[in-house]
Scaffold this motif. Structure first.
Motif, PDB file in Angstrom:
ATOM      1  N   ARG A  28       9.330  36.172  41.115  1.00 21.98           N
ATOM      2  CA  ARG A  28       8.945  36.379  42.519  1.00 21.98           C
ATOM      3  C   ARG A  28       7.517  35.872  42.723  1.00 21.98           C
ATOM      4  NH1 ARG A  28       8.954  41.323  40.050  1.00 21.98           N
ATOM      5  NH2 ARG A  28       6.977  42.494  40.104  1.00 21.98           N
ATOM      6  N   GLU A  29       7.226  35.594  43.978  1.00 24.73           N
ATOM      7  CA  GLU A  29       5.898  35.070  44.284  1.00 24.73           C
ATOM      8  C   GLU A  29       4.868  36.186  44.212  1.00 24.73           C
ATOM      9  OE1 GLU A  29       3.554  32.961  48.040  1.00 24.73           O
ATOM     10  OE2 GLU A  29       5.712  32.602  47.756  1.00 24.73           O
ATOM     11  N   GLU A  30       3.812  35.934  43.394  1.00 25.76           N
ATOM     12  CA  GLU A  30       2.731  36.913  43.234  1.00 25.76           C
ATOM     13  C   GLU A  30       1.394  36.194  43.126  1.00 25.76           C
ATOM     14  OE1 GLU A  30       4.625  40.783  40.942  1.00 25.76           O
ATOM     15  OE2 GLU A  30       3.686  39.204  39.750  1.00 25.76           O
ATOM     16  N   ARG A  31       0.385  36.872  43.599  1.00 25.79           N
ATOM     17  CA  ARG A  31      -0.978  36.361  43.454  1.00 25.79           C
ATOM     18  C   ARG A  31      -1.785  37.392  42.659  1.00 25.79           C
ATOM     19  NH1 ARG A  31      -2.917  32.387  47.264  1.00 25.79           N
ATOM     20  NH2 ARG A  31      -1.164  31.573  48.461  1.00 25.79           N
ATOM     21  N   LYS A  32      -2.467  36.893  41.627  1.00 28.49           N
ATOM     22  CA  LYS A  32      -3.250  37.799  40.780  1.00 28.49           C
ATOM     23  C   LYS A  32      -4.609  37.171  40.499  1.00 28.49           C
ATOM     24  CE  LYS A  32      -3.202  40.119  36.271  1.00 28.49           C
ATOM     25  NZ  LYS A  32      -2.428  40.277  34.991  1.00 28.49           N
ATOM     26  N   LEU A  51      -4.195  33.377  39.715  1.00 28.24           N
ATOM     27  CA  LEU A  51      -2.872  33.042  39.170  1.00 28.24           C
ATOM     28  C   LEU A  51      -1.822  33.214  40.263  1.00 28.24           C
ATOM     29  CD1 LEU A  51      -0.859  32.448  36.848  1.00 28.24           C
ATOM     30  CD2 LEU A  51      -0.884  34.906  36.359  1.00 28.24           C
ATOM     31  N   LEU A  52      -1.033  32.162  40.463  1.00 25.22           N
ATOM     32  CA  LEU A  52       0.090  32.214  41.400  1.00 25.22           C
ATOM     33  C   LEU A  52       1.382  32.039  40.617  1.00 25.22           C
ATOM     34  CD1 LEU A  52      -2.362  31.358  43.271  1.00 25.22           C
ATOM     35  CD2 LEU A  52      -0.631  30.284  44.729  1.00 25.22           C
ATOM     36  N   THR A  53       2.258  33.031  40.658  1.00 22.97           N
ATOM     37  CA  THR A  53       3.582  32.878  40.049  1.00 22.97           C
ATOM     38  C   THR A  53       4.572  32.627  41.183  1.00 22.97           C
ATOM     39  OG1 THR A  53       3.929  35.275  40.109  1.00 22.97           O
ATOM     40  CG2 THR A  53       3.049  34.336  38.074  1.00 22.97           C
ATOM     41  N   LEU A  54       5.411  31.606  40.992  1.00 33.10           N
ATOM     42  CA  LEU A  54       6.313  31.161  42.061  1.00 33.10           C
ATOM     43  C   LEU A  54       7.707  30.933  41.506  1.00 33.10           C
ATOM     44  CD1 LEU A  54       3.815  28.503  43.448  1.00 33.10           C
ATOM     45  CD2 LEU A  54       4.360  30.673  44.577  1.00 33.10           C
ATOM     46  N   ILE A  69     -10.190  28.105  40.825  1.00 28.29           N
ATOM     47  CA  ILE A  69      -9.135  27.485  40.024  1.00 28.29           C
ATOM     48  C   ILE A  69      -7.832  28.203  40.351  1.00 28.29           C
ATOM     49  CG2 ILE A  69      -8.255  27.178  37.674  1.00 28.29           C
ATOM     50  CD1 ILE A  69     -10.580  25.395  38.048  1.00 28.29           C
ATOM     51  N   HIS A  70      -6.827  27.458  40.804  1.00 27.08           N
ATOM     52  CA  HIS A  70      -5.511  28.030  41.078  1.00 27.08           C
ATOM     53  C   HIS A  70      -4.549  27.631  39.969  1.00 27.08           C
ATOM     54  CE1 HIS A  70      -7.251  28.515  45.070  1.00 27.08           C
ATOM     55  NE2 HIS A  70      -6.232  29.290  45.408  1.00 27.08           N
ATOM     56  N   LEU A  71      -4.075  28.611  39.222  1.00 25.78           N
ATOM     57  CA  LEU A  71      -3.113  28.360  38.150  1.00 25.78           C
ATOM     58  C   LEU A  71      -1.725  28.725  38.657  1.00 25.78           C
ATOM     59  CD1 LEU A  71      -2.374  27.691  35.218  1.00 25.78           C
ATOM     60  CD2 LEU A  71      -2.999  30.045  34.604  1.00 25.78           C
ATOM     61  N   LEU A  72      -0.852  27.722  38.708  1.00 26.55           N
ATOM     62  CA  LEU A  72       0.490  27.916  39.248  1.00 26.55           C
ATOM     63  C   LEU A  72       1.502  27.926  38.110  1.00 26.55           C
ATOM     64  CD1 LEU A  72      -1.316  26.564  41.540  1.00 26.55           C
ATOM     65  CD2 LEU A  72       0.850  25.886  42.594  1.00 26.55           C
ATOM     66  N   ARG A  73       2.278  29.020  38.009  1.00 28.26           N
ATOM     67  CA  ARG A  73       3.290  29.178  36.957  1.00 28.26           C
ATOM     68  C   ARG A  73       4.599  29.698  37.561  1.00 28.26           C
ATOM     69  NH1 ARG A  73       0.141  31.856  31.754  1.00 28.26           N
ATOM     70  NH2 ARG A  73      -0.744  29.900  30.991  1.00 28.26           N
ATOM     71  N   TYR A  74       5.661  29.571  36.773  1.00 29.29           N
ATOM     72  CA  TYR A  74       6.957  30.070  37.229  1.00 29.29           C
ATOM     73  C   TYR A  74       6.996  31.586  37.117  1.00 29.29           C
ATOM     74  CZ  TYR A  74      11.943  30.835  37.670  1.00 29.29           C
ATOM     75  OH  TYR A  74      13.167  31.282  38.080  1.00 29.29           O
ATOM     76  N   GLY A  75       7.609  32.211  38.109  1.00 29.20           N
ATOM     77  CA  GLY A  75       7.829  33.656  38.098  1.00 29.20           C
ATOM     78  C   GLY A  75       9.050  33.996  38.913  1.00 29.20           C
ATOM     79  N   ILE A  96       2.292  25.739  49.699  1.00 29.92           N
ATOM     80  CA  ILE A  96       1.734  26.901  48.980  1.00 29.92           C
ATOM     81  C   ILE A  96       0.219  26.955  49.112  1.00 29.92           C
ATOM     82  CG2 ILE A  96       1.486  28.019  46.728  1.00 29.92           C
ATOM     83  CD1 ILE A  96       4.330  28.085  47.803  1.00 29.92           C
ATOM     84  N   LEU A  97      -0.431  25.819  48.945  1.00 27.94           N
ATOM     85  CA  LEU A  97      -1.894  25.763  48.917  1.00 27.94           C
ATOM     86  C   LEU A  97      -2.448  25.287  50.242  1.00 27.94           C
ATOM     87  CD1 LEU A  97      -2.304  24.127  45.386  1.00 27.94           C
ATOM     88  CD2 LEU A  97      -2.474  26.548  45.955  1.00 27.94           C
ATOM     89  N   GLU A  98      -3.593  25.823  50.578  1.00 27.62           N
ATOM     90  CA  GLU A  98      -4.248  25.446  51.829  1.00 27.62           C
ATOM     91  C   GLU A  98      -4.840  24.043  51.703  1.00 27.62           C
ATOM     92  OE1 GLU A  98      -7.894  27.071  54.699  1.00 27.62           O
ATOM     93  OE2 GLU A  98      -7.391  28.114  52.823  1.00 27.62           O
ATOM     94  N   VAL A  99      -4.704  23.264  52.763  1.00 25.72           N
ATOM     95  CA  VAL A  99      -5.272  21.918  52.785  1.00 25.72           C
ATOM     96  C   VAL A  99      -6.178  21.798  54.011  1.00 25.72           C
ATOM     97  CG1 VAL A  99      -3.312  20.877  51.583  1.00 25.72           C
ATOM     98  CG2 VAL A  99      -3.295  20.989  54.090  1.00 25.72           C
ATOM     99  N   GLY A 100      -7.124  20.824  53.958  1.00 28.80           N
ATOM    100  CA  GLY A 100      -8.031  20.643  55.087  1.00 28.80           C
ATOM    101  C   GLY A 100      -9.056  19.568  54.795  1.00 28.80           C
ATOM    102  N   VAL A 101      -9.886  19.274  55.784  1.00 32.25           N
ATOM    103  CA  VAL A 101     -10.883  18.202  55.652  1.00 32.25           C
ATOM    104  C   VAL A 101     -12.184  18.727  55.067  1.00 32.25           C
ATOM    105  CG1 VAL A 101      -9.920  16.844  57.526  1.00 32.25           C
ATOM    106  CG2 VAL A 101     -11.657  18.580  58.038  1.00 32.25           C
ATOM    107  N   THR A 102     -12.289  20.044  54.904  1.00 33.05           N
ATOM    108  CA  THR A 102     -13.474  20.639  54.275  1.00 33.05           C
ATOM    109  C   THR A 102     -13.051  21.216  52.931  1.00 33.05           C
ATOM    110  OG1 THR A 102     -13.069  22.754  55.368  1.00 33.05           O
ATOM    111  CG2 THR A 102     -14.549  21.198  56.478  1.00 33.05           C
TER     112      THR A 102
END
Length: 576
Positions: free
Chosen positions: A94-98, A106-109, A86-92, A74-80
């Motif tokens: 359907r997947e939504e980004r707000k 806010l990410l509902t998943l 702030i990413h707030l992850l909650r149940y939803g 779900i979240l981007e990873v990397g060396v930089t």
């Protein structure tokens, strides 16, 4: 929050009450915006889902650990530094980004893992963008559980140690996760790192921390490929088991309430120290007030002492007049002057000349000296008070640069001090010695005349003394005017002499007492008037300082009450 039993409901009710009380108390005492937000969010989140906040340095693998928990990239990873919000992850469903604001997303998943909890991914600490670290730090107070991610290739760096101390300040439950163990060559290396972190984290957190060594990269890969061996190698199962099962409903409830309690306890301690700092600041104000009051007391005592000695000089002049009077009677009341005694006018004129003489003028001179001494002393006292105020004001201005902000009190206090200084300067600059002395002299002669039952009119103090003295002597100098037969009375003249001398002593004693008492009362009123003027000018400042002291001590008392209640609730939760 799930349905609660009666015990939990009572505990929750008590917690809400004490935090609401604390919020009201701190709002009235100048709470900092960051602390206001922390307390506000702690209250709001009591009824929210269990919140896990994931923190750590950039490139420690925070986002990778969250992806492994969710089983998806779900979240981007990397060396930089990749996480800038702030990413707030909650149940939803359907997947939504707000976008909540410029700093929060806010990410509902539709992921089952998020049914009973929420996860927060924070920007990495120790990044080039220091703002990221500030964002992360400010989100710590909202957490119910902190997952602190450190990397196996650089475990528990100095900046991580500092950040752990910051977390501990808020009283948070911390779980340490050593990520990237797949880069290690052997289990012995992993065990060595675990022991190192265990030892250091214990001293930092004050308790034995829960530690998990994992490979988030292998765990996500294992979940996506369903490879059991890879899952086992990732050692991620124990962390997932801890979050899903060890943190059961009761444990989550306990941590959920310990979160706002930790925030509340920290804030009570912080603002109790702020209050102590304010009281320390006020101490110098009280020292100033006490110093001025001591100066005024000493001024009164000193003035009374010196006034007594100066009045003694006035009284000595009246004693001198009494001595002259006795000599006058001895010289005048004898047979050799029998015909002179028949003339009341002549005897009275001699009395005024020989007995009264220049005594009234000398008394007036002495009283004038007392008046000028009083006026000069009064002015010096104003200058002394003005100097103390000016010095202490300058001292406070230096102190305030590095002191705890006290808001409006500083403004009001400084404004009052400036006003008082201006007023004292105005009094000093407009102090007309001649005018003041004249006013006191006129007031003094009125006081003496009133006590002697005479009209003051436009006559001076010396003239009043003359009037009192000659009026007192009128009956004495006419003692032999009753009849001509008294002249031949060989025994009457000595008797009249004794009688006249006695009356003269009584009358002059009466004048002395009357004059001394009148002047004593008058000058006491003048001293009191001067001190009262000073106290009236300083009174608003004194009231402000005492009111602020009472306000701060009340604040400390209220904070102490809240602190005791919060520690009581914390004790109950920690026993469970």
């Amino acid at each position: 929050m799930p349905l609660l039993n009666k015990w939990q409901e009572e505990l929750l009710k008590d917690l809400r009450k004490v935090l609401n009380d604390l919020q009201l108390i701190l709002e009235g005492s100048g709470i900092e915006q960051e602390d206001r937000e922390a307390l506000k969010h702690s209250l709001q989140q009591i009824d929210d889902l269990f919140l896990i906040v994931v923190v750590g340095e950039f490139n420690s693998g925070k986002s990778a650990v969250i992806n492994a928990l969710l089983g998806q990239g779900i979240l981007e990873v990397g060396v930089t530094p990749t996480t800038t919000k702030i990413h707030l992850l909650r149940y939803g469903e359907r997947e939504e980004r707000k976008i909540l604001n410029e700093r929060q997303l806010l990410l509902t998943l539709p992921i089952e893992f998020l049914l009973n909890l929420s996860i927060v991914d924070t920007p990495g600490t120790n990044a080039i963008l220091r703002e990221h670290e500030i964002i992360t730090s400010r989100f710590i107070p909202r957490s119910d559980l902190v997952l602190f991610i450190t990397s196996a290739d650089r475990p528990l760096t100095e900046s991580e140690r500092q950040f752990l101390e910051h977390i501990r300040m808020w009283g948070k439950k911390v779980v340490l996760v050593i990520n990237k163990i797949d880069i290690l060559k052997s289990d012995s290396e992993r065990i060595q790192i675990e022991e190192f972190i265990q030892k250091n984290a214990q001293s930092l957190l004050g308790e034995n921390p829960v530690i998990f060594s994992v490979s988030a990269h292998l765990a996500l890969k294992a979940k996506q490929s369903h490879e059991a061996a890879l899952w086992e190698k990732s050692r991620f199962g124990s962390l997932e088991q801890y979050i899903q099962h060890t943190l059961d409903e009761m444990e989550r409830f306990r941590l959920k309430l310990l979160n706002p309690l930790g925030v509340g306890i920290l804030l009570t301690q912080k603002y109790h120290e702020v209050a102590s700092s304010r009281l320390q600041f006020l101490k110098s104000d009280f020292d100033l007030i006490d110093e001025i009051e001591a100066q005024l007391r000493l001024y009164r005592e000193d003035m009374q002492y010196h006034f007594t000695s100066r009045m003694a000089e006035v009284e000595n002049l009246l004693y001198e007049m009494e001595s002259r009077g006795q000599a006058f009677f001895e010289e005048t009341f004898r047979l050799g002057r029998v015909f002179d005694l028949l003339s009341k006018h002549r005897i009275q004129k001699e009395f005024e000349s020989q007995v009264v003489g220049d005594i009234p003028q000398r008394i007036e001179t002495k009283v004038g000296e007392i008046i000028h001494w009083l006026v000069d002393s009064d002015l010096r006292q104003w200058e002394t008070v003005s100097k103390h105020l000016r010095e202490r004001t300058q001292e406070h201005q230096r102190k305030m640069l590095g002191d705890v902000e006290m808001g409006r009190f500083y403004h009001d206090r400084q404004g009052l001090l400036d006003t008082i200084l201006r007023e004292t300067r105005r009094v000093i600059e407009t102090y007309d010695r001649t005018r003041e002395a004249k006013a006191i002299a006129e007031s003094a002669q009125t006081a003496v005349a009133t006590s002697a039952a005479l009209e003051a009119g436009a006559i001076g103090l010396g003239a009043l003394v003359t009037t009192i003295a000659t009026t007192a002597a009128a009956d004495v100098t006419g003692v032999l005017m009753a009849s001509f037969m008294a002249v031949i009375g060989l025994f009457i003249i000595p008797a009249r002499r004794r009688q006249g001398r006695t009356k003269l002593i009584e009358k002059i004693a009466s004048v002395r007492i009357q004059l001394a008492q009148s002047l004593q009362n008058h000058f006491k009123k003048e001293i009191d008037r001067s001190l009262e003027r000073l106290r009236e000018i300083i009174a608003p400042y004194t009231r402000l300082i005492r009111a602020e002291h009472e306000k701060i001590t009340d604040l400390q008392s209220e904070l102490q009450r809240c602190s005791q209640e919060m520690f009581r609730l914390k004790g109950i939760l920690e026993e469970r």
